[in-house]
Write a protein that holds these residues in place. Structure first.
Motif, short mmCIF file in Angstrom:
data_model
loop_
_atom_site.label_atom_id
_atom_site.label_comp_id
_atom_site.label_asym_id
_atom_site.label_seq_id
_atom_site.Cartn_x
_atom_site.Cartn_y
_atom_site.Cartn_z
N ALA A 18 0.82 -1.22 0.00
CA ALA A 18 0.00 0.00 0.00
C ALA A 18 0.84 1.26 0.00
N SER A 19 2.14 1.14 -0.19
CA SER A 19 3.03 2.29 -0.07
C SER A 19 3.07 3.12 -1.34
N LEU A 20 3.59 4.33 -1.20
CA LEU A 20 3.75 5.23 -2.33
C LEU A 20 4.81 4.69 -3.31
N SER A 21 5.84 4.07 -2.76
CA SER A 21 6.91 3.54 -3.62
C SER A 21 6.39 2.42 -4.52
N VAL A 22 5.44 1.64 -4.04
CA VAL A 22 4.85 0.58 -4.87
C VAL A 22 4.07 1.21 -6.02
N ALA A 23 3.32 2.28 -5.73
CA ALA A 23 2.59 2.97 -6.80
C ALA A 23 3.55 3.53 -7.84
N TRP A 24 4.65 4.11 -7.39
CA TRP A 24 5.66 4.64 -8.31
C TRP A 24 6.23 3.53 -9.18
N ARG A 25 6.47 2.39 -8.60
CA ARG A 25 7.04 1.26 -9.35
C ARG A 25 6.03 0.65 -10.31
N ASP A 26 4.80 0.48 -9.84
CA ASP A 26 3.80 -0.26 -10.62
C ASP A 26 3.09 0.58 -11.67
N CYS A 27 3.22 1.90 -11.62
CA CYS A 27 2.48 2.74 -12.58
C CYS A 27 3.07 2.67 -13.98
N GLY A 28 4.32 2.26 -14.11
CA GLY A 28 4.93 2.12 -15.42
C GLY A 28 5.83 3.29 -15.79
N SER A 29 6.71 3.06 -16.77
CA SER A 29 7.72 4.05 -17.13
C SER A 29 7.10 5.32 -17.73
N THR A 30 6.01 5.17 -18.48
CA THR A 30 5.40 6.35 -19.11
C THR A 30 4.85 7.31 -18.06
N LEU A 31 4.13 6.80 -17.08
CA LEU A 31 3.58 7.66 -16.04
C LEU A 31 4.69 8.21 -15.14
N ARG A 32 5.72 7.44 -14.91
CA ARG A 32 6.86 7.97 -14.13
C ARG A 32 7.49 9.15 -14.86
N ASN A 33 7.60 9.04 -16.17
CA ASN A 33 8.15 10.16 -16.93
C ASN A 33 7.23 11.37 -16.89
N VAL A 34 5.91 11.15 -16.93
CA VAL A 34 4.95 12.25 -16.82
C VAL A 34 5.17 13.01 -15.52
N LEU A 35 5.31 12.29 -14.42
CA LEU A 35 5.51 12.92 -13.12
C LEU A 35 6.86 13.65 -13.05
N THR A 36 7.90 13.03 -13.58
CA THR A 36 9.23 13.64 -13.53
C THR A 36 9.29 14.93 -14.36
N PHE A 37 8.76 14.88 -15.58
CA PHE A 37 8.78 16.07 -16.43
C PHE A 37 7.93 17.18 -15.84
N THR A 38 6.77 16.85 -15.29
CA THR A 38 5.92 17.86 -14.67
C THR A 38 6.65 18.53 -13.52
N ALA A 39 7.31 17.75 -12.68
CA ALA A 39 8.04 18.31 -11.55
C ALA A 39 9.14 19.26 -12.02
N LEU A 40 9.88 18.87 -13.05
CA LEU A 40 10.96 19.72 -13.56
C LEU A 40 10.41 21.05 -14.08
N MET A 41 9.35 20.99 -14.88
CA MET A 41 8.78 22.21 -15.44
C MET A 41 8.21 23.12 -14.36
N CYS A 42 7.66 22.52 -13.32
CA CYS A 42 7.10 23.34 -12.23
C CYS A 42 8.19 23.98 -11.40
N VAL A 43 9.26 23.26 -11.13
CA VAL A 43 10.38 23.86 -10.39
C VAL A 43 10.95 25.05 -11.16
N VAL A 44 11.00 24.93 -12.47
CA VAL A 44 11.57 26.00 -13.30
C VAL A 44 10.63 27.19 -13.41
#
Length: 408
Positions: A208-234
């Motif tokens: 039920a952890s957040l890390s399991v969701a990060w792992r199980d969501c797949g590479s495409t959704l992980r990239n969505v989250l990573t790119f969104t975070a980068l653009m928001c920080v900038v």
């Protein structure tokens, strides 16, 4: 209630209640921003105010997603809405009872509480929406409808807040903020009948952890989250520095801030409508969608750095609103429709960490750059980096496709 027609009415009711609450919230934020600008005129204080609203997501969105998936979205949603009401009342009471630095600290504390409660509310609401649709194809447009309604609230709220501050003082705007939280509370407790029997909950333990969701969501959704975070920080610092930008570009009166915020909201509405009308098509090309909206924001920031007439500045403000709203809403949409139902609470938490946590950091970074180099240079730096990141994402992953998960 049951059946397609009754659920359609419930979806509309939930949208209206949420939109009215959003308008009240932005009326209150406008009043707070004006008070902080009037009393301190300090970019860092303004950035801290937005950080108090957004940075809690980095700490609590994960636990909020885990709790939503474990105990149920309706329960978490109601608890979060009561906490938001308490935060609003805290700010409203600070005006007549306190003054000076103590008042400023109380306003920041109320915003911090609202940020914590809001993280739980948004996480639970995302999963709750899936229980109000009768067909999985309805989920994407319904989620994007919240973006449109949210941004209409952003348009109406600042104008209402600026008008109340001008005519009656900030206490009225803050009281309105608190009162409007009663609407979604009443609708969820007494009026809405979601299909709770369809909700999938996670079981206690490591799965039920957040890390399991990060792992199980797949590479495409992980990239969505990573790119969104980068653009928001900038580049997602305009909510925090809004009072400063408005004061330097338009004027220092409450209605000048209301005008700036409302033009941002108009742009956000436009971006939300474009996303809503193309929700399934935009979901299918996640990197191209996110990078396209990010590029619009970055180019508009370069326009702000260049400067010009009031009309030009407002036009760039409109584009910033459209670009950021499209980026944030599409990130939330893609992570919801692309993930299985059992992960959606945690995916909403991860999305909030990406865009609100990133935005809180962005405000602090931009505030320091503004103090050191000035606002135009800050816009030039963030816009330039944003253009590079967006074009790189389009070149690297623009052809990536996403298949929507067909489960409510």
């Amino acid at each position: 209630m049951s059946g397609s027609g009754s659920h359609n009415g419930q979806r509309i009711l939930f949208l209206i209640a949420s939109g009215m609450s959003t308008a009240g919230s932005f009326a209150g934020l406008t009043a707070k921003g004006w008070i902080l600008m009037e009393q301190t005129a300090d970019p860092m204080v303004l950035a801290l105010h937005f950080a108090a609203l957004s940075l809690p997501t980095m700490l609590v969105s994960g636990p909020a997603g885990v709790r939503t998936d474990r105990v149920g979205c309706e329960r978490v949603l109601i608890q979060a809405q009561w906490a938001l009401l308490g935060a609003g009342l805290l700010a409203a009471l600070a005006i007549p009872m306190l003054e000076g630095q103590t008042q400023v600290l109380m306003l920041l504390a109320s915003t911090l509480l609202a940020g914590v409660a809001g993280a739980y509310e948004l996480t639970a609401r995302n999963k709750y929406c899936a229980l109000l649709v009768d067909d999985t194809r309805q989920l994407a447009p319904y989620l994007t409808s919240f973006s449109v309604v949210f941004n209409v609230g952003k348009l109406v709220g600042p104008l209402l807040g600026g008008w109340l501050v001008t005519l009656t003082g900030p206490a009225q705007a803050l009281t309105l903020d608190a009162a409007t939280y009663l609407l979604p509370i009443a609708s969820v407790i007494w009026l809405l009948k979601p299909r709770l029997e369809l909700e999938q909950r996670s079981t206690p333990g490591k799965t039920a952890s957040l890390s399991v969701a990060w792992r199980d969501c797949g590479s495409t959704l992980r990239n969505v989250l990573t790119f969104t975070a980068l653009m928001c920080v900038v580049g997602f610092f305009h909510p925090g520095l809004g009072p400063l930008i408005a004061a330097r570009e338009l004027g220092t009166a409450p209605m000048d801030l209301a005008l700036f915020t409302s033009v941002l909201a108009l742009g956000s509405i436009a971006g939300g409508i474009v996303l809503q009308r193309n929700s399934h098509r935009f979901c299918s090309r996640p990197s191209l969608t996110l990078a396209g909206f990010g590029l619009i924001t970055a180019l508009a920031q370069l326009g702000m750095a260049r400067g010009g007439s009031t009309i030009f500045v407002l036009a760039m403000t409109l584009l910033i609103g459209a670009g950021t709203a499209g980026l944030l809403s599409s990130s939330n949409l893609i992570t919801q429709v692309g993930a299985p139902q059992i992960l959606r609470g945690r995916m909403a938490g991860l999305s909030q960490i990406a865009f609100l946590g990133g935005g809180g950091l962005s405000g602090l970074i931009a505030a320091q750059l503004t103090i050191s180099l000035g606002l135009p240079t800050t816009f030039a730096i963030t816009g330039g980096i944003g253009v590079v990141l967006a074009l790189w994402e389009i070149w690297r992953r623009g052809g990536t496709m996403l298949t929507e998960v067909r489960s409510a």
